[in-house]
Design an enzyme around this catalytic site. Structure first.
Site, short mmCIF file in Angstrom:
data_model
loop_
_atom_site.label_atom_id
_atom_site.label_comp_id
_atom_site.label_asym_id
_atom_site.label_seq_id
_atom_site.Cartn_x
_atom_site.Cartn_y
_atom_site.Cartn_z
N SER A 7 0.72 -1.26 -0.10
CA SER A 7 -0.11 -0.09 0.02
C SER A 7 0.88 1.37 0.06
O SER A 7 1.65 1.40 0.95
CB SER A 7 -0.92 -0.01 1.18
OG SER A 7 -1.43 1.38 1.33
N HIS A 32 -0.97 -1.47 -4.36
CA HIS A 32 -2.40 -1.14 -3.61
C HIS A 32 -2.43 0.41 -3.74
O HIS A 32 -1.56 0.83 -2.92
CB HIS A 32 -2.48 -1.86 -2.56
CG HIS A 32 -3.69 -1.96 -1.87
ND1 HIS A 32 -4.92 -2.65 -1.93
CD2 HIS A 32 -4.29 -1.09 -0.84
CE1 HIS A 32 -5.78 -2.42 -1.39
NE2 HIS A 32 -5.33 -1.14 -0.70
N ASP A 34 -4.76 3.47 -2.29
CA ASP A 34 -5.96 3.70 -1.36
C ASP A 34 -6.65 5.13 -1.66
O ASP A 34 -6.11 6.14 -1.40
CB ASP A 34 -5.49 3.60 -0.02
CG ASP A 34 -5.26 2.46 0.68
OD1 ASP A 34 -6.21 1.38 0.36
OD2 ASP A 34 -3.98 1.86 0.96
N MET A 36 -9.19 7.88 -1.03
CA MET A 36 -10.33 8.09 0.12
C MET A 36 -10.70 9.68 -0.44
O MET A 36 -9.96 10.43 -0.76
CB MET A 36 -9.54 8.30 1.25
CG MET A 36 -8.79 6.86 1.76
SD MET A 36 -8.22 7.00 3.26
CE MET A 36 -7.05 5.59 3.32
N HIS A 65 -8.27 0.88 -4.51
CA HIS A 65 -9.35 0.51 -3.39
C HIS A 65 -10.18 1.51 -3.27
O HIS A 65 -9.43 2.53 -2.65
CB HIS A 65 -8.36 -0.29 -2.34
CG HIS A 65 -9.52 -0.12 -0.97
ND1 HIS A 65 -8.60 -0.49 0.37
CD2 HIS A 65 -10.73 -0.23 -0.79
CE1 HIS A 65 -9.64 -0.55 1.32
NE2 HIS A 65 -10.97 -0.32 0.65
N MET A 67 -12.52 3.91 -1.45
CA MET A 67 -13.14 4.32 -0.05
C MET A 67 -13.65 5.58 -0.45
O MET A 67 -13.44 6.61 0.13
CB MET A 67 -12.11 4.05 0.99
CG MET A 67 -11.61 2.87 1.37
SD MET A 67 -10.17 2.90 2.30
CE MET A 67 -8.86 2.98 0.98
N MET A 136 -11.68 -5.96 4.94
CA MET A 136 -11.14 -4.77 5.74
C MET A 136 -10.76 -5.61 7.31
O MET A 136 -11.65 -6.01 7.79
CB MET A 136 -11.88 -3.69 5.95
CG MET A 136 -11.85 -3.00 4.80
SD MET A 136 -10.30 -2.65 3.85
CE MET A 136 -9.50 -1.49 5.21
N PHE A 142 -7.30 5.21 7.48
CA PHE A 142 -5.88 5.28 7.93
C PHE A 142 -4.82 3.98 7.83
O PHE A 142 -5.27 2.91 8.07
CB PHE A 142 -6.02 5.74 9.16
CG PHE A 142 -6.78 7.20 9.63
CD1 PHE A 142 -6.42 8.40 9.12
CD2 PHE A 142 -7.93 6.86 9.77
CE1 PHE A 142 -7.11 9.56 9.11
CE2 PHE A 142 -8.87 8.03 10.07
CZ PHE A 142 -8.33 9.34 9.56
N ASP A 174 -6.59 -6.48 4.25
CA ASP A 174 -6.06 -5.36 4.36
C ASP A 174 -6.29 -4.54 5.42
O ASP A 174 -7.53 -4.22 6.24
CB ASP A 174 -6.69 -4.27 3.30
CG ASP A 174 -6.27 -2.88 3.25
OD1 ASP A 174 -5.33 -2.35 3.94
OD2 ASP A 174 -7.04 -2.13 2.32
C1 DX5 Z 1 -6.89 1.56 5.19
C2 DX5 Z 1 -6.23 1.38 3.73
C3 DX5 Z 1 -5.09 0.25 4.04
C4 DX5 Z 1 -3.79 0.80 4.49
C5 DX5 Z 1 -3.28 -0.39 5.31
O1 DX5 Z 1 -8.07 2.36 5.03
O2 DX5 Z 1 -7.16 0.60 3.22
O3 DX5 Z 1 -4.70 -0.24 2.64
O4 DX5 Z 1 -2.84 1.46 3.78
O5 DX5 Z 1 -2.19 0.35 6.11
P1 DX5 Z 1 -1.34 -0.75 7.03
O6 DX5 Z 1 -0.81 -2.00 6.50
O7 DX5 Z 1 -0.47 0.45 7.78
O8 DX5 Z 1 -2.51 -1.08 8.11
ZN ZN Z 2 -6.70 -0.59 1.11
#
Ligand code: DX5
Ligand code: ZN
Length: 224
Positions: A7, A32, A34, A36, A65, A67, A136, A142, A174
């Site tokens: 990620s 990956h 993320d 948001m 991904h 969100m 998840m 975060f 994840d």
């Molecule tokens: C959280 C994200 C994850 C995040 C995981 O909302 O979807 O992909 O980057 O981070 P770690 O591996 O630090 O938990």
């Molecule tokens: Zn993610």
């Protein structure tokens, strides 16, 4: 096949291309991303322009991904930017079947994501049409949060349903996946392993990725 989907949320954004190259040298095979929007989750990250910027710096598949609210509105832009996989949160989709078909129509692999409090049954109707289900293991928003242990039985449940129904979707996990938690999720049936903070660290990224994969593949070859 066990894969590390690193990620980039945990990477140094000022040097994204170098960071991706380091994680790739350590054996990571999926990027990956993320996404948001500050509405679905209480944080804002990046969107299609960043996907477009990293597309030419790696041959690895880009796993976006989402969100975000109203994911349908942005699917064409992610396809255009060069995304290979797009996953949407079941909680953000009013017409999940249509959204997943829309992703596939844009020649991307479709995934569906379950938040920790969403029953896994919510995705049963669409299992035949997804490339992967993302479980998840923290509440999204975060990096660096603590792994929620109930995720293990949720992954196991999906693996059993997959077997009973003769399906072949992959199981991605994840959130809080690190050197001390990865074996348990691999034993439960996850094979696309998202990790951010466990991988990216100044001077240690390549090493972290290699060690992480060693533990994960070791777990896959040994019974729980
Ligand atoms: C959280 C994200 C994850 C995040 C995981 O909302 O979807 O992909 O980057 O981070 P770690 O591996 O630090 O938990
Ligand atoms: Zn993610």
């Amino acid at each position: 096949m066990i894969e590390l989907a690193f990620s980039i949320l945990a990477a140094d954004f000022a040097h994204l291309a170098d960071e991706i190259a380091r994680a790739e040298r350590g054996g990571g095979t999926i990027v990956h991303v993320d996404v948001m929007d500050g509405h679905f989750v209480p944080n804002i990250t990046f969107g299609p322009p960043v996907v477009k910027a990293i597309r030419p710096v790696t041959k690895l598949p880009l796993d976006c991904h989402l969100m975000i609210e109203n994911p349908d509105e942005f699917i064409p832009a992610f396809a255009e930017a060069g995304a290979d996989m797009v996953s949407v949160q079941v909680e953000a989709c009013r017409n999940l079947n249509r959204t997943l078909q829309f992703i596939a129509d844009h020649k991307m692999l479709a995934g569906v994501v379950l938040n920790p409090a969403t029953p896994v049954e919510m995705v049963f109707e669409v299992l035949p049409m997804v490339h992967h289900v993302l479980v998840m293991s923290v509440n999204p928003g975060f990096g660096g949060q603590k792994f929620l242990p109930r995720s293990i039985e949720r992954i196991d449940h999906l693996r059993r349903v997959r077997q009973e129904q003769g399906l072949n979707f992959r199981i991605e996990v994840d959130g809080g996946i690190a050197h001390d938690t990865v074996a348990s999720v691999v034993h439960a049936g996850a094979d696309m392993l998202v990790a951010g903070s466990a991988i990216f660290a100044p001077g240690k990224t390549e090493h972290n990725a290699r060690e992480f994969l060693q533990i994960a593949r070791g777990a896959a070859s040994r019974p729980a």
